[in-house]
Scaffold this motif. Sequence first.
Motif, PDB file in Angstrom:
ATOM      1  N   PRO A  33      -1.928  11.417  -2.091  1.00 55.02           N
ATOM      2  CA  PRO A  33      -1.523  10.186  -2.780  1.00 55.02           C
ATOM      3  C   PRO A  33      -0.388  10.463  -3.761  1.00 55.02           C
ATOM      4  O   PRO A  33      -0.150  11.618  -4.142  1.00 55.02           O
ATOM      5  CB  PRO A  33      -2.802   9.759  -3.516  1.00 55.02           C
ATOM      6  N   PRO A  34       0.321   9.412  -4.189  1.00 54.27           N
ATOM      7  CA  PRO A  34       1.434   9.596  -5.129  1.00 54.27           C
ATOM      8  C   PRO A  34       1.036  10.284  -6.425  1.00 54.27           C
ATOM      9  O   PRO A  34       1.861  10.934  -7.069  1.00 54.27           O
ATOM     10  CB  PRO A  34       1.902   8.153  -5.392  1.00 54.27           C
ATOM     11  N   SER A  35      -0.233  10.163  -6.825  1.00 54.92           N
ATOM     12  CA  SER A  35      -0.696  10.779  -8.071  1.00 54.92           C
ATOM     13  C   SER A  35      -0.926  12.286  -7.948  1.00 54.92           C
ATOM     14  O   SER A  35      -1.257  12.943  -8.930  1.00 54.92           O
ATOM     15  CB  SER A  35      -1.977  10.092  -8.545  1.00 54.92           C
ATOM     16  N   GLY A  36      -0.779  12.846  -6.724  1.00 56.31           N
ATOM     17  CA  GLY A  36      -0.771  14.288  -6.558  1.00 56.31           C
ATOM     18  C   GLY A  36      -2.038  14.939  -6.043  1.00 56.31           C
ATOM     19  O   GLY A  36      -2.065  16.150  -5.817  1.00 56.31           O
ATOM     20  N   LEU A  59       0.853  -1.181   0.000  1.00 52.64           N
ATOM     21  CA  LEU A  59       0.000   0.000   0.000  1.00 52.64           C
ATOM     22  C   LEU A  59       0.892   1.235   0.000  1.00 52.64           C
ATOM     23  O   LEU A  59       1.771   1.365   0.850  1.00 52.64           O
ATOM     24  CB  LEU A  59      -0.918   0.004   1.224  1.00 52.64           C
ATOM     25  N   GLU A  60       0.651   2.130  -0.948  1.00 52.94           N
ATOM     26  CA  GLU A  60       1.514   3.299  -1.103  1.00 52.94           C
ATOM     27  C   GLU A  60       1.423   4.216   0.117  1.00 52.94           C
ATOM     28  O   GLU A  60       0.350   4.448   0.655  1.00 52.94           O
ATOM     29  CB  GLU A  60       1.096   4.076  -2.346  1.00 52.94           C
ATOM     30  N   GLN A  61       2.572   4.740   0.522  1.00 51.26           N
ATOM     31  CA  GLN A  61       2.599   5.715   1.600  1.00 51.26           C
ATOM     32  C   GLN A  61       2.025   7.046   1.116  1.00 51.26           C
ATOM     33  O   GLN A  61       2.098   7.388  -0.073  1.00 51.26           O
ATOM     34  CB  GLN A  61       4.025   5.917   2.110  1.00 51.26           C
ATOM     35  N   LEU A  62       1.462   7.796   2.038  1.00 50.76           N
ATOM     36  CA  LEU A  62       0.805   9.059   1.701  1.00 50.76           C
ATOM     37  C   LEU A  62       1.496  10.217   2.395  1.00 50.76           C
ATOM     38  O   LEU A  62       1.872  10.112   3.572  1.00 50.76           O
ATOM     39  CB  LEU A  62      -0.661   9.022   2.133  1.00 50.76           C
ATOM     40  N   GLY A  63       1.648  11.333   1.681  1.00 47.14           N
ATOM     41  CA  GLY A  63       2.029  12.550   2.354  1.00 47.14           C
ATOM     42  C   GLY A  63       0.883  13.036   3.217  1.00 47.14           C
ATOM     43  O   GLY A  63      -0.285  12.711   2.968  1.00 47.14           O
ATOM     44  N   CYS A  64       1.207  13.813   4.234  1.00 44.88           N
ATOM     45  CA  CYS A  64       0.160  14.238   5.180  1.00 44.88           C
ATOM     46  C   CYS A  64       0.438  15.663   5.659  1.00 44.88           C
ATOM     47  O   CYS A  64       1.593  16.041   5.885  1.00 44.88           O
ATOM     48  CB  CYS A  64       0.115  13.276   6.364  1.00 44.88           C
ATOM     49  N   PRO A 104      -1.930   2.913   5.338  1.00 43.43           N
ATOM     50  CA  PRO A 104      -2.492   4.065   4.616  1.00 43.43           C
ATOM     51  C   PRO A 104      -3.454   3.602   3.530  1.00 43.43           C
ATOM     52  O   PRO A 104      -3.157   2.679   2.765  1.00 43.43           O
ATOM     53  CB  PRO A 104      -1.249   4.717   4.002  1.00 43.43           C
ATOM     54  N   LEU A 105      -4.610   4.233   3.463  1.00 41.90           N
ATOM     55  CA  LEU A 105      -5.604   3.905   2.449  1.00 41.90           C
ATOM     56  C   LEU A 105      -6.171   5.191   1.856  1.00 41.90           C
ATOM     57  O   LEU A 105      -6.346   6.184   2.568  1.00 41.90           O
ATOM     58  CB  LEU A 105      -6.747   3.084   3.051  1.00 41.90           C
ATOM     59  N   TYR A 106      -6.462   5.159   0.572  1.00 49.38           N
ATOM     60  CA  TYR A 106      -7.139   6.279  -0.054  1.00 49.38           C
ATOM     61  C   TYR A 106      -8.043   5.756  -1.151  1.00 49.38           C
ATOM     62  O   TYR A 106      -7.879   4.642  -1.642  1.00 49.38           O
ATOM     63  CB  TYR A 106      -6.145   7.302  -0.612  1.00 49.38           C
TER      64      TYR A 106
END
Length: 222
Positions: A27-30, A11-16, A120-122
Amino acid sequence: MFNHVQHGIELEQLGCDTTPTGRFYFPPSGEKYPSVTTVLSVQDKSGLEAWKARVGEEEAKRISIQAANRGSDVHLIAENYLNNLPDYKTKCMPINLMTFNSLKPVIDARVNNIYFQEAPLYSHRIKTAGRVDLIAEFDGQLSIIDFKTSRKPKKAEWIEGYFMQESFYAAAFYERTGLAIKQLVTLVMVDDDKPQVFIEQPMKWLPKFLELRNKYKSIHGI
């Protein structure tokens, strides 16, 4: 010893970013998505405001801070225990360990085959993000599992926000992995009382959460 499933899923890590108006994830896609708890903040607060008026603003603030700190500590004890760490009891306050110990028999008997902790989930569909306490099997069923602490026993109608939050996690987990969550499990550790176990169907609460998500967007434009 708890089994940690070797599923190969990442699961990709998320900025916060935590701001005075809420917490936001990137999310990584911005994209910029509000946290699930930030979305839930638009729920009706009349009950909370009545409680604050009854006990006083300062006392309400003190209780809330104490509850948040305690909840974080008990969550960490549970996380370390589920990670099979032998020193999970160290560096925690005795009262918090006692709170966790009330739930420990339930965990030992009913939780295993751990998929993720603090994951992390989105969701691009719901445009929301967050971190889930635990994804594991409960009574042999893949579940979203949430740990809560409480001074008094809860009624289900008081904690619909918990169920909506968990339902979002179930939907986001399916979107990210293709794996279907079978049930939502809320484990409430209650002061001087036995723990409570609430089990709900994953999609039952998603429509209510989506209503709040639309309300949040109409207020904040995001």
